[in-house]
Enzyme design. Structure first.
Site, PDB file in Angstrom:
ATOM      1  N   TRP A   1      -4.448  -1.420  -1.248  1.00 24.88           N
ATOM      2  CA  TRP A   1      -3.384  -1.170  -2.055  1.00 24.88           C
ATOM      3  C   TRP A   1      -1.955  -1.186  -1.144  1.00 24.88           C
ATOM      4  O   TRP A   1      -1.825  -0.593  -0.232  1.00 24.88           O
ATOM      5  CB  TRP A   1      -3.280   0.182  -2.632  1.00 24.88           C
ATOM      6  CG  TRP A   1      -2.316   0.930  -3.757  1.00 24.88           C
ATOM      7  CD1 TRP A   1      -1.976   0.127  -4.637  1.00 24.88           C
ATOM      8  CD2 TRP A   1      -1.518   2.021  -3.728  1.00 24.88           C
ATOM      9  NE1 TRP A   1      -0.697   0.983  -5.358  1.00 24.88           N
ATOM     10  CE2 TRP A   1      -0.520   2.134  -4.631  1.00 24.88           C
ATOM     11  CE3 TRP A   1      -1.748   3.025  -2.695  1.00 24.88           C
ATOM     12  CZ2 TRP A   1       0.266   3.079  -4.977  1.00 24.88           C
ATOM     13  CZ3 TRP A   1      -0.760   4.289  -2.866  1.00 24.88           C
ATOM     14  CH2 TRP A   1       0.078   4.273  -4.144  1.00 24.88           C
TER      15      TRP A   1
ATOM     16  N   ASP B   1      -8.646   8.232  -0.622  1.00 27.72           N
ATOM     17  CA  ASP B   1      -7.789   8.039  -1.827  1.00 27.72           C
ATOM     18  C   ASP B   1      -8.359   8.087  -2.903  1.00 27.72           C
ATOM     19  O   ASP B   1      -9.398   7.283  -3.308  1.00 27.72           O
ATOM     20  CB  ASP B   1      -6.872   6.710  -1.328  1.00 27.72           C
ATOM     21  CG  ASP B   1      -5.778   6.537  -2.610  1.00 27.72           C
ATOM     22  OD1 ASP B   1      -5.830   7.216  -3.538  1.00 27.72           O
ATOM     23  OD2 ASP B   1      -5.143   5.726  -2.468  1.00 27.72           O
TER      24      ASP B   1
ATOM     25  N   LYS C   1      -3.929   8.477 -13.868  1.00 28.55           N
ATOM     26  CA  LYS C   1      -4.873   7.618 -14.620  1.00 28.55           C
ATOM     27  C   LYS C   1      -6.067   8.337 -15.530  1.00 28.55           C
ATOM     28  O   LYS C   1      -6.119   8.050 -16.673  1.00 28.55           O
ATOM     29  CB  LYS C   1      -5.687   6.706 -13.693  1.00 28.55           C
ATOM     30  CG  LYS C   1      -4.932   6.268 -12.280  1.00 28.55           C
ATOM     31  CD  LYS C   1      -4.166   5.230 -12.516  1.00 28.55           C
ATOM     32  CE  LYS C   1      -3.302   4.886 -11.051  1.00 28.55           C
ATOM     33  NZ  LYS C   1      -2.471   3.862 -10.987  1.00 28.55           N
TER      34      LYS C   1
HETATM   35  C1  LMR Z   1      -1.373   0.345  -9.024  1.00 26.56           C
HETATM   36  O1  LMR Z   1      -1.879   0.033  -7.931  1.00 26.56           O
HETATM   37  O2  LMR Z   1      -0.960  -0.864  -9.619  1.00 26.56           O
HETATM   38  C2  LMR Z   1      -1.091   1.739  -9.329  1.00 26.56           C
HETATM   39  O3  LMR Z   1      -1.644   2.396  -8.419  1.00 26.56           O
HETATM   40  C3  LMR Z   1       0.406   1.948  -9.642  1.00 26.56           C
HETATM   41  C4  LMR Z   1       1.099   1.876  -8.299  1.00 26.56           C
HETATM   42  O4  LMR Z   1       1.822   2.959  -8.104  1.00 26.56           O
HETATM   43  O5  LMR Z   1       1.139   0.880  -7.611  1.00 26.56           O
END
Ligand code: LMR
Length: 400
Positions: A130, A211, A246
């Site tokens: 991420w 996470d 979520k």
């Molecule tokens: C995402 O990855 O789209 C979500 O976790 C929202 C974010 O805050 O990035």
């Protein structure tokens, strides 16, 4: 002051939503940000949440500050869900939990805490991960490194290479792991693989930072916490950043938590004292509303069952969309085997579409995906899926 300063680039995920809102294409589709949408394209307020909010409004007597660590009832309810009620980790005093503003807030508090006591540590994130993991940990002053995770050729996990890297990470370094529904790939470890990773953490002495933003979006709230249970049973130091954005749809209420698990209750008490200092100097104490709502639901047997059913509906709809996408791509004549999309779990799929295709789809068709080809499956509906599949076919022919 700002005259000679270059603007920062837009956020790679939330910046897309800003761009999407401005797009005038009437057929536009947002497959970017990880927000659940129902088959009408709306992000609903869950029924259980609405009921809990009504109960809260009727009974609320004050807006005074919460404690620095949040409402103790919330912290307990989070632990029960995240660690599992039957677990020794939950029953002992080895785990301490604080209410943090969303999963991002929990990671941020955890990162600041770790920087205080492990200033020389490196932080290891999965390749890929991420995008905000990179920002959060480097902002906290850490050097980042990557462990192998996703193999674009096989569209699956590179488990041997992952183990090889994890097996040479030194004691005291921090390893960020996605507990379930890996973001962005949708590729997860199975229980046997988790057991091996837990064994390595114990052997090497690195600190897992889990996470856990998608509990319930993989297989279910119990199945999805397997890794947390196993790290708990190992009796080592680790941290969990969890979120109700979520699974409760409480995105804008910033309702998350940081749980720090230690080998003993005495150590956990010390950890808690320092977590509180980090919070106090950052935002003093957490916002109340989302946490109060989640606590009502988690402690009310009927509302809890309703919530589980609503969560299962969201999970099942995403799985339906995975199947529909695989079928739709084949019917639209997109070459290649996309069956991997059905094996992946959670909101996201790494579609395998090139950055050129992603850019073309955005410019020509108003279809928004995150760079690297990450698709939020929950953005697909029975109304827009044909358009999306036909557009992908056209994009692949034009620039793929
Ligand atoms: C995402 O990855 O789209 C979500 O976790 C929202 C974010 O805050 O990035």
């Amino acid at each position: 002051m700002w005259k000679n300063i270059q603007p920062a680039p837009p956020d790679s995920i939330l910046g897309l939503t800003e761009q999407f809102k401005k797009d005038r294409n009437p057929q536009k589709v947002n497959l970017g940000v990880g927000v659940y949408k129902d088959n009408s394209g709306n992000t609903p307020i869950l029924g259980a949440v609405k009921k809990a909010e009504q109960m809260l409004l009727a009974g609320e007597t004050t807006k005074s500050y919460l404690p620095i660590s949040g409402d103790p009832a919330y912290d307990k309810a989070v632990q029960k869900l995240v660690l599992g009620e039957e677990c020794e980790t939950f029953q002992s005093s080895r785990a301490v939990t604080v209410h943090a503003p969303g999963g991002t807030g929990a990671l941020k508090v955890g990162a600041a805490l770790l920087k205080k006591f492990k200033p020389q540590a490196r932080v290891w994130v999965s390749s890929p991960t991420w995008a905000n993991h990179n920002g959060i940990f480097s902002d906290a002053g850490f050097e980042l490194d990557r462990y192998s995770y996703y193999n674009p050729e096989t569209k699956g996990l590179e488990f041997d290479r992952m183990l090889a890297t994890l097996g040479r990470i030194p004691a005291g370094d921090i390893v960020v792991l996605h507990t379930c529904c890996h973001n962005p790939s949708g590729v997860d470890l199975n229980p046997g693989q988790w057991d091996e990773v837990v064994g390595l953490a114990k052997q090497q002495g690195w600190i897992p930072f889990l996470d856990f933003a998608y509990q319930g979006f993989g297989e279910g709230v119990v199945e999805d916490r397997y890794a947390v249970e196993q790290f708990g049973a190992a009796g080592i130091d680790f941290l969990v950043a969890s979120s109700f954005s979520k699974n409760f749809g409480l995105y804008n209420e910033r309702t998350g938590a940081l749980t720090v698990i230690c080998p003993s209750g005495d150590e956990a008490a010390v950890a808690m004292s320092h977590v509180k200092t980090v919070i106090r100097t950052n935002y003093s104490n957490p916002p109340a509303h989302g946490g109060l709502v989640a606590t009502i639901i988690l402690n009310d047997p009927q509302l809890y069952q309703q919530w589980l059913a609503e969560l299962a509906d969201m999970r099942d709809r995403i799985k339906d969309m995975r199947r529909a996408l695989v079928q739709g791509l084949a019917e639209s004549g997109v070459e290649g085997d996309f069956s991997f999309i059905e094996q992946q779990r959670g909101m996201f799929s790494f579609s395998g579409l090139s950055d050129d295709v992603v850019k073309w789809l955005r410019a020509e068709k108003g279809i928004y995906m995150v760079g690297g080809g990450r698709i939020n499956l929950a953005g697909l509906t029975t109304d827009n899926i044909d358009y999306v599949c036909r557009s992908i076919a056209e994009a692949v022919k034009s620039v793929g």
